[in-house]
Design a protein around this motif. Structure first.
Motif, PDB file in Angstrom:
ATOM      1  N   LYS A 141       0.810  -1.224   0.000  1.00 53.42           N
ATOM      2  CA  LYS A 141       0.000   0.000   0.000  1.00 53.42           C
ATOM      3  C   LYS A 141       0.841   1.272   0.000  1.00 53.42           C
ATOM      4  CE  LYS A 141      -3.812  -1.992  -0.276  1.00 53.42           C
ATOM      5  NZ  LYS A 141      -4.416  -2.749   0.808  1.00 53.42           N
ATOM      6  N   VAL A 142       2.099   1.153   0.444  1.00 51.42           N
ATOM      7  CA  VAL A 142       2.933   2.357   0.550  1.00 51.42           C
ATOM      8  C   VAL A 142       4.317   2.097  -0.034  1.00 51.42           C
ATOM      9  CG1 VAL A 142       4.193   3.823   2.223  1.00 51.42           C
ATOM     10  CG2 VAL A 142       1.761   3.349   2.577  1.00 51.42           C
ATOM     11  N   LEU A 143       4.801   3.082  -0.799  1.00 51.85           N
ATOM     12  CA  LEU A 143       6.205   3.090  -1.224  1.00 51.85           C
ATOM     13  C   LEU A 143       6.859   4.279  -0.542  1.00 51.85           C
ATOM     14  CD1 LEU A 143       8.662   2.297  -2.925  1.00 51.85           C
ATOM     15  CD2 LEU A 143       7.657   3.566  -4.848  1.00 51.85           C
ATOM     16  N   TYR A 144       7.833   3.986   0.323  1.00 57.17           N
ATOM     17  CA  TYR A 144       8.466   5.047   1.117  1.00 57.17           C
ATOM     18  C   TYR A 144       9.879   5.337   0.587  1.00 57.17           C
ATOM     19  CZ  TYR A 144       9.729   7.937   5.065  1.00 57.17           C
ATOM     20  OH  TYR A 144      10.105   8.995   5.850  1.00 57.17           O
ATOM     21  N   LEU A 145      10.102   6.597   0.222  1.00 57.52           N
ATOM     22  CA  LEU A 145      11.381   6.997  -0.380  1.00 57.52           C
ATOM     23  C   LEU A 145      12.106   8.006   0.514  1.00 57.52           C
ATOM     24  CD1 LEU A 145       9.908   7.709  -3.945  1.00 57.52           C
ATOM     25  CD2 LEU A 145      10.852   5.540  -3.124  1.00 57.52           C
ATOM     26  N   GLU A 146      13.395   8.050   0.372  1.00 55.22           N
ATOM     27  CA  GLU A 146      14.173   9.143   0.972  1.00 55.22           C
ATOM     28  C   GLU A 146      15.303   9.380  -0.017  1.00 55.22           C
ATOM     29  OE1 GLU A 146      14.930   8.913   5.290  1.00 55.22           O
ATOM     30  OE2 GLU A 146      16.885   9.790   4.872  1.00 55.22           O
ATOM     31  N   SER A 147      15.176  10.437  -0.798  1.00 52.09           N
ATOM     32  CA  SER A 147      16.078  10.637  -1.933  1.00 52.09           C
ATOM     33  C   SER A 147      16.518  12.084  -2.016  1.00 52.09           C
ATOM     34  CB  SER A 147      15.364  10.243  -3.229  1.00 52.09           C
ATOM     35  OG  SER A 147      16.202  10.414  -4.347  1.00 52.09           O
ATOM     36  N   PRO A 148      17.795  12.352  -1.728  1.00 54.49           N
ATOM     37  CA  PRO A 148      18.806  11.431  -1.205  1.00 54.49           C
ATOM     38  C   PRO A 148      18.578  11.173   0.295  1.00 54.49           C
ATOM     39  CG  PRO A 148      19.798  13.387  -2.247  1.00 54.49           C
ATOM     40  CD  PRO A 148      18.354  13.671  -2.065  1.00 54.49           C
ATOM     41  N   ASN A 149      19.165  10.073   0.793  1.00 54.57           N
ATOM     42  CA  ASN A 149      19.176   9.901   2.245  1.00 54.57           C
ATOM     43  C   ASN A 149      20.350  10.695   2.811  1.00 54.57           C
ATOM     44  OD1 ASN A 149      21.368   8.261   1.732  1.00 54.57           O
ATOM     45  ND2 ASN A 149      20.300   6.361   2.144  1.00 54.57           N
ATOM     46  N   THR A 150      20.571  10.612   4.107  1.00 53.81           N
ATOM     47  CA  THR A 150      21.420  11.644   4.703  1.00 53.81           C
ATOM     48  C   THR A 150      22.766  11.153   5.244  1.00 53.81           C
ATOM     49  OG1 THR A 150      20.250  11.411   6.785  1.00 53.81           O
ATOM     50  CG2 THR A 150      19.464  13.114   5.291  1.00 53.81           C
ATOM     51  N   MET A 151      23.252   9.999   4.805  1.00 49.63           N
ATOM     52  CA  MET A 151      24.620   9.600   5.141  1.00 49.63           C
ATOM     53  C   MET A 151      25.431   9.363   3.864  1.00 49.63           C
ATOM     54  SD  MET A 151      25.149   9.829   8.357  1.00 49.63           S
ATOM     55  CE  MET A 151      26.270   8.823   9.281  1.00 49.63           C
ATOM     56  N   ASP A 204      10.759  11.402   2.174  1.00 45.44           N
ATOM     57  CA  ASP A 204      11.406  12.301   3.132  1.00 45.44           C
ATOM     58  C   ASP A 204      12.343  13.189   2.309  1.00 45.44           C
ATOM     59  OD1 ASP A 204      13.154  13.455   4.992  1.00 45.44           O
ATOM     60  OD2 ASP A 204      12.971  11.755   6.359  1.00 45.44           O
ATOM     61  N   ASN A 205      11.968  14.474   2.198  1.00 48.54           N
ATOM     62  CA  ASN A 205      12.692  15.406   1.314  1.00 48.54           C
ATOM     63  C   ASN A 205      13.587  16.359   2.114  1.00 48.54           C
ATOM     64  OD1 ASN A 205      13.151  16.290  -1.378  1.00 48.54           O
ATOM     65  ND2 ASN A 205      11.715  17.998  -1.131  1.00 48.54           N
ATOM     66  N   SER A 206      13.956  15.949   3.321  1.00 49.54           N
ATOM     67  CA  SER A 206      14.712  16.863   4.199  1.00 49.54           C
ATOM     68  C   SER A 206      16.064  17.260   3.602  1.00 49.54           C
ATOM     69  CB  SER A 206      14.954  16.214   5.561  1.00 49.54           C
ATOM     70  OG  SER A 206      13.753  15.798   6.152  1.00 49.54           O
ATOM     71  N   TYR A 207      16.727  16.349   2.891  1.00 46.62           N
ATOM     72  CA  TYR A 207      18.093  16.608   2.430  1.00 46.62           C
ATOM     73  C   TYR A 207      18.184  17.848   1.531  1.00 46.62           C
ATOM     74  CZ  TYR A 207      22.637  16.146   0.160  1.00 46.62           C
ATOM     75  OH  TYR A 207      23.898  16.405  -0.319  1.00 46.62           O
ATOM     76  N   THR A 208      17.268  17.968   0.570  1.00 44.92           N
ATOM     77  CA  THR A 208      17.391  19.083  -0.387  1.00 44.92           C
ATOM     78  C   THR A 208      16.681  20.345   0.075  1.00 44.92           C
ATOM     79  OG1 THR A 208      15.445  18.300  -1.517  1.00 44.92           O
ATOM     80  CG2 THR A 208      17.566  17.650  -2.451  1.00 44.92           C
ATOM     81  N   SER A 209      15.664  20.191   0.929  1.00 44.11           N
ATOM     82  CA  SER A 209      14.708  21.253   1.243  1.00 44.11           C
ATOM     83  C   SER A 209      13.886  21.528  -0.026  1.00 44.11           C
ATOM     84  CB  SER A 209      15.374  22.549   1.724  1.00 44.11           C
ATOM     85  OG  SER A 209      15.656  23.420   0.654  1.00 44.11           O
ATOM     86  N   PRO A 210      12.768  22.241   0.108  1.00 45.81           N
ATOM     87  CA  PRO A 210      11.953  22.509  -1.095  1.00 45.81           C
ATOM     88  C   PRO A 210      12.691  23.373  -2.115  1.00 45.81           C
ATOM     89  CG  PRO A 210      10.777  23.160   0.921  1.00 45.81           C
ATOM     90  CD  PRO A 210      12.163  22.806   1.336  1.00 45.81           C
ATOM     91  N   LEU A 211      13.772  24.011  -1.701  1.00 47.49           N
ATOM     92  CA  LEU A 211      14.510  24.874  -2.619  1.00 47.49           C
ATOM     93  C   LEU A 211      15.105  24.092  -3.782  1.00 47.49           C
ATOM     94  CD1 LEU A 211      15.159  27.960  -2.527  1.00 47.49           C
ATOM     95  CD2 LEU A 211      17.460  27.290  -1.817  1.00 47.49           C
TER      96      LEU A 211
END
Ligand SMILES: *Cc1c(COP(=O)(O)O)cnc(C)c1O
Length: 387
Positions: A145-155, A179-186
């Motif tokens: 039901k869910v595809l969870y991405l983190e691109s890029p991850n943070t290590m 999880d889009n924390s690495y790039t920020s929306p910028l």
């Protein structure tokens, strides 16, 4: 919408509060209804009205509107932490018997959510190497039901092909989240590629001052409404109005800060690239990065986070290097004004912990903050003499 318009004007109805430039902190738990009609209308749509601050609060609402616009989604919710945003997005889209596909090395507490928490409620998961879409396709089950991405991850910054992931998921009725924390929306907007839910640890770039823990979830109106009525109101992981005002203040300078971090990281990486004590560098826009082409396709920049493997023959020298750094602070997190490092050697020989890290002790993750990059490089170069 133009980013200047978003940061300076959007959501700020200044006529409502004395034309103040800075939005007020509406520090209240509840709101009074002037009459029964307002009472009824408010309960018909709690997210759209002011009833109680576990649900909607005007200061928090200004922040939500700006974040949704920055990620080009219809709406957004904010939470008391990035972990609460991640948990709410995932839990809101699964039930017992469902299955989640997750890229193999997300943020540590996201791993814990799947492994330790959701497994207790009958939700299964498969971690896959997300650098190849075929691994994701092969992991699909009828109950996924869910595809969870983190691109890029943070290590080590592995990327997933966002357009390919979204197309695959849509064809099978799977909800995608990142999880889009690495790039920020910028520097990356996953909604452009069809990703359903964009999550941030706003603790990092969005607040940007290392003084608030905050989470963000951006999605369609329908998805936000669903998660608001269930996970946000039931689990109650809300952001306080005071913290929302701090994040709003931080957001004003988001482009300046992230660009500065990005440029300074490039400056330091160029120097490290030529240094004999550097064995390997990890940065999505570095010439040695295996997914450079994909990174350039879906990201406009990287920001201040990169990793280095140093050449040295002893743990003692590595420890001496870490202790010799004076201008970098040794700390988790990133995205603030201050430059940081996490040396993997610190995860070796932790009292009471039997497992050792997957990454070698010669590995360090750096975050370049807002200081003068030359001043930072002097420190790094001097410390590397002991390696
Ligand atoms: C920090 C972080 C989180 C968790 O956010 P908190 O605000 O600390 O709860 C989630 N994902 C990534 C990539 C992070 O760096």
């Amino acid at each position: 919408m133009n980013i200047n318009e978003i940061l300076t004007h959007l959501g700020e109805d200044r006529a409502q509060y004395f034309h103040a430039i800075a939005p007020p902190v509406i520090q209240t738990s509840n709101f009074a209804f002037p009459n029964l009609q307002a009472f009824r209308e408010s309960f018909a749509d709690e997210l759209g009205h002011h009833v109680y601050s576990r649900g909607n609060n005007p200061t928090v609402e200004i922040l939500r509107r700006k974040l949704a616009a920055l990620e080009k989604t219809e709406d957004a919710l904010v939470f008391a932490s990035g972990a609460a945003a991640v948990a709410s997005a995932v839990i809101g889209n699964v039930k017992a018997g469902d299955h989640i596909i997750c890229q193999e090395s997300p943020y540590s507490w996201t791993t814990a959510l799947l492994r330790k928490f959701l497994s207790r409620y009958g939700v299964s998961h498969t971690f896959v190497d997300g650098t190849d879409i075929r691994n994701i396709e092969a992991a699909r089950r009828p109950e996924t039901k869910v595809l969870y991405l983190e691109s890029p991850n943070t290590m080590t910054f592995e990327c997933q092909d966002l357009a390919a992931c979204a197309a695959f998921a849509k064809a099978h009725g799977i909800v995608t989240m990142i999880d889009n924390s690495y790039t920020s929306p910028l520097y990356q907007n996953p909604a452009d590629y069809g990703i359903d839910i964009v999550i941030h640890s706003g603790t990092k770039y969005l607040n940007g001052h290392s003084d608030v823990v905050v989470g963000v979830l951006c999605a369609s109106k329908a998805m936000v409404q669903k998660i608001f009525e269930s996970e946000l109101m039931t689990l109650g992981g809300i952001l306080s109005p005071h913290d929302a005002a701090l994040v709003l203040r931080g957001l004003r300078t988001l482009p300046l800060r992230v660009q500065r971090s990005n440029e300074s990281a490039h400056y330091i990486i160029d120097k490290l690239d030529k240094h004999p004590k550097v064995a390997q560098l990890w940065y999505p826009f570095h010439h040695s990065f295996p997914q450079l082409e994909l990174a350039k396709k879906q990201m406009r920049g990287c920001g201040g986070l990169f990793s280095v493997q140093f050449k040295t023959d002893s743990m003692e020298k590595m420890e001496a290097f870490v202790h010799r750094l004076e201008r970098f602070l040794m700390a988790v997190s990133w995205g603030g004004h201050e430059s940081l490092l996490i040396p993997t050697i610190g995860f070796y020989n932790i009292p009471g912990r039997s497992t050792q890290p997957a990454l070698p002790w010669t590995f360090c993750r750096f975050y370049i903050g807002l200081e003068d990059p030359q001043w930072l490089w002097e420190d790094l170069e001097r410390a590397m003499e002991v390696l």
